[in-house]
Design a protein around this motif. Structure first.
Motif, mmCIF file in Angstrom:
data_model
loop_
_atom_site.group_PDB
_atom_site.id
_atom_site.type_symbol
_atom_site.label_atom_id
_atom_site.label_comp_id
_atom_site.label_asym_id
_atom_site.label_seq_id
_atom_site.Cartn_x
_atom_site.Cartn_y
_atom_site.Cartn_z
ATOM 1 N N ALA A 52 0.832 -1.208 0.000
ATOM 2 C CA ALA A 52 0.000 0.000 0.000
ATOM 3 C C ALA A 52 0.861 1.249 0.000
ATOM 4 O O ALA A 52 0.613 2.203 -0.762
ATOM 5 C CB ALA A 52 -0.937 0.000 1.207
ATOM 6 N N PHE A 53 1.904 1.273 0.828
ATOM 7 C CA PHE A 53 2.773 2.452 0.853
ATOM 8 C C PHE A 53 3.556 2.581 -0.449
ATOM 9 O O PHE A 53 3.792 3.698 -0.925
ATOM 10 C CB PHE A 53 3.712 2.400 2.065
ATOM 11 N N MET A 162 16.646 -2.136 1.198
ATOM 12 C CA MET A 162 15.531 -2.549 2.049
ATOM 13 C C MET A 162 15.749 -3.956 2.593
ATOM 14 O O MET A 162 15.547 -4.217 3.785
ATOM 15 C CB MET A 162 14.239 -2.476 1.235
ATOM 16 N N ARG A 163 16.179 -4.865 1.726
ATOM 17 C CA ARG A 163 16.455 -6.233 2.172
ATOM 18 C C ARG A 163 17.604 -6.250 3.174
ATOM 19 O O ARG A 163 17.551 -6.946 4.187
ATOM 20 C CB ARG A 163 16.786 -7.126 0.969
ATOM 21 N N THR A 164 18.650 -5.499 2.884
ATOM 22 C CA THR A 164 19.800 -5.469 3.782
ATOM 23 C C THR A 164 19.414 -4.915 5.144
ATOM 24 O O THR A 164 19.775 -5.474 6.193
ATOM 25 C CB THR A 164 20.920 -4.611 3.167
ATOM 26 N N TYR A 198 11.733 -0.452 6.887
ATOM 27 C CA TYR A 198 11.261 -1.591 6.098
ATOM 28 C C TYR A 198 9.761 -1.525 5.810
ATOM 29 O O TYR A 198 9.318 -1.869 4.712
ATOM 30 C CB TYR A 198 11.609 -2.862 6.875
ATOM 31 N N THR A 199 8.985 -1.082 6.780
ATOM 32 C CA THR A 199 7.537 -1.114 6.628
ATOM 33 C C THR A 199 6.992 0.082 5.864
ATOM 34 O O THR A 199 6.046 -0.054 5.079
ATOM 35 C CB THR A 199 6.859 -1.189 8.016
ATOM 36 N N ILE A 200 7.589 1.262 6.064
ATOM 37 C CA ILE A 200 6.984 2.468 5.486
ATOM 38 C C ILE A 200 7.955 3.268 4.627
ATOM 39 O O ILE A 200 7.671 3.556 3.461
ATOM 40 C CB ILE A 200 6.382 3.354 6.598
ATOM 41 N N GLU A 201 9.119 3.635 5.162
ATOM 42 C CA GLU A 201 9.997 4.532 4.403
ATOM 43 C C GLU A 201 10.438 3.932 3.072
ATOM 44 O O GLU A 201 10.282 4.566 2.013
ATOM 45 C CB GLU A 201 11.239 4.890 5.230
ATOM 46 N N ARG A 202 11.004 2.740 3.081
ATOM 47 C CA ARG A 202 11.528 2.165 1.836
ATOM 48 C C ARG A 202 10.426 1.799 0.839
ATOM 49 O O ARG A 202 10.612 2.036 -0.370
ATOM 50 C CB ARG A 202 12.408 0.958 2.135
ATOM 51 N N PRO A 203 9.279 1.248 1.261
ATOM 52 C CA PRO A 203 8.206 1.055 0.285
ATOM 53 C C PRO A 203 7.761 2.365 -0.372
ATOM 54 O O PRO A 203 7.516 2.396 -1.589
ATOM 55 C CB PRO A 203 7.080 0.434 1.118
ATOM 56 N N LEU A 204 7.659 3.440 0.402
ATOM 57 C CA LEU A 204 7.346 4.748 -0.183
ATOM 58 C C LEU A 204 8.406 5.155 -1.193
ATOM 59 O O LEU A 204 8.096 5.611 -2.297
ATOM 60 C CB LEU A 204 7.250 5.811 0.912
ATOM 61 N N ALA A 223 10.761 12.000 5.965
ATOM 62 C CA ALA A 223 10.321 12.797 7.108
ATOM 63 C C ALA A 223 8.945 12.358 7.595
ATOM 64 O O ALA A 223 8.591 12.573 8.764
ATOM 65 C CB ALA A 223 10.302 14.277 6.738
ATOM 66 N N TYR A 224 8.175 11.760 6.703
ATOM 67 C CA TYR A 224 6.871 11.189 7.056
ATOM 68 C C TYR A 224 7.005 9.714 7.435
ATOM 69 O O TYR A 224 6.473 9.262 8.453
ATOM 70 C CB TYR A 224 5.924 11.354 5.873
ATOM 71 N N GLY A 225 7.746 8.966 6.636
ATOM 72 C CA GLY A 225 7.787 7.521 6.789
ATOM 73 C C GLY A 225 8.504 7.025 8.028
ATOM 74 O O GLY A 225 8.050 6.069 8.671
ATOM 75 N N LEU A 226 9.625 7.655 8.392
ATOM 76 C CA LEU A 226 10.384 7.163 9.546
ATOM 77 C C LEU A 226 9.635 7.339 10.866
ATOM 78 O O LEU A 226 9.532 6.381 11.645
ATOM 79 C CB LEU A 226 11.758 7.828 9.601
#
Length: 350
Positions: A52-53, A162-164, A198-204, A223-226
């Motif tokens: 979704a993100f 993201m994987r790392t 992993y959940t928000i910043e990198r998918p965005l 600034a939003y995702g973290l």
């Protein structure tokens, strides 16, 4: 597009990919059917937050709708499946999403068939291998999504980091459990790398980069995702101790039995009396902790102000995310969706 529609599109892309892989495995041997069945069960649950993100990162940066972007975003669910399977092995978790965890499922199969050798070792090995398969499939699904090379290329380094980061975050989580130091800063470092990024910043970042966003735009998304990702994980940590098992899919207090050194625990260790700290150190990580023991530790987390302190941290990080969101240049639809996702990720209460 509503969140339910996004989930529907993601699910369709995800299940279609697995269905295409099914004959590939079964052509090797029908003995691989239990692996597919275990994966089907695992994938049937989950919030689909990462896709979704990624999707709204794409749309927010000007990307247009199409099945290709849903396929690329849905590949993150295979990465998540790999992380969950391996995480449950390392934590010795019995359940996941209200069902037996993958390694317990294979362990039970070994015992049911009466095979010689260790059922536990077989379950662990089978789960590790299924986690490896889903990790490989996540890359395959991304590359075969149908997006152009111009879209896929800028996403690859983000997918790689993201994987790392999530694997390093898992190691840091294990390290904190082994050390048992109860340090708030160290616990927040685990949250940052295992969850927030992993959940928000990198998918965005992934979605926006595929849509052609530049580095400055990705920074604004951070600034939003973290902070939102941090608030999300802190909420999960609270629910892991105080949540309803019918909602969390895990037995009451399971995080306490696994000995997770969360921010919630670190706050209690920081503020507790010597006796309270001794009880936490003694009982945390006891796999045989009964409901009375869970209630005793819950009492300490409440009495020390750790629960209240964690709730205040959640509110503060969520507020930071909302303020940052207001400064990002987004399409109106994406702004609404990301606002709703922020509420959904953090507003759950015990």
């Amino acid at each position: 597009m509503t969140s339910s529609r996004v989930r529907k599109e993601v699910d369709e892309a995800l299940y279609a990919f697995v269905d295409r892989q099914r004959p590939v495995l079964l052509a090797i041997t029908e003995d691989l059917e239990p692996m597919l069945s275990a994966l089907d069960t695992l994938l049937s649950g989950g919030k689909r937050l990462r896709p979704a993100f990624a999707y709204w990162g794409w749309r927010g940066a000007g990307g247009v709708d199409g099945p290709e972007v849903f396929s690329a975003a849905a590949s993150l669910e295979l990465l998540q499946a790999s992380a969950l399977i391996h995480d449950d092995v390392m934590d010795g978790s019995d359940t996941r999403r209200g069902q037996p965890s993958v390694h317990r499922r294979f362990e039970a199969m070994h015992a049911r068939e009466g095979w010689p050798g260790s059922a536990e070792s077989f379950g662990t090995g089978a789960a590790i291998l299924l986690g490896d398969v889903t990790l490989a499939w996540s890359t395959e699904m991304y590359e075969a999504s149908g997006l152009s090379e111009a879209a896929l290329a800028p996403g690859r380094p983000i997918y790689d980091i993201m994987r790392t980061e999530v694997m390093c975050g898992q190691y840091l989580d294990m390290l904190e459990q082994a050390r048992g130091t109860g340090d708030v800063e160290s616990a927040l470092r685990v949250v940052r790398y295992k969850a927030a990024k992993y959940t928000i910043e990198r998918p965005l970042h992934l979605g926006a980069a595929m849509a052609g966003a530049d580095a400055a735009y990705l920074e604004s998304l951070s600034a939003y995702g973290l902070p939102l990702g941090t608030a999300f994980q802190l909420r999960d940590d609270v629910l892991g101790v105080f949540g309803d098992p019918t909602e969390t899919g895990k037995p009451a207090g399971d995080d306490l039995r696994e000995g997770k050194r969360t921010v919630l625990i670190a706050l209690a260790m920081q503020s507790g009396t010597p006796a309270q700290r001794e009880t936490l150190n003694h009982r945390l990580g006891d796999p045989d902790l009964d409901l009375a023991g869970v209630e005793e530790l819950r009492g300490i987390l409440t009495e020390t102000g750790a629960l209240d302190g964690c709730e205040k941290m959640i509110d503060r990080f969520a507020a930071d995310a909302h303020r940052a969101l207001a400064e990002i240049e987004l399409t109106p639809e994406a702004r609404t969706a990301l606002t709703d996702l922020a509420v959904a990720a953090t507003a759950r209460r015990v």
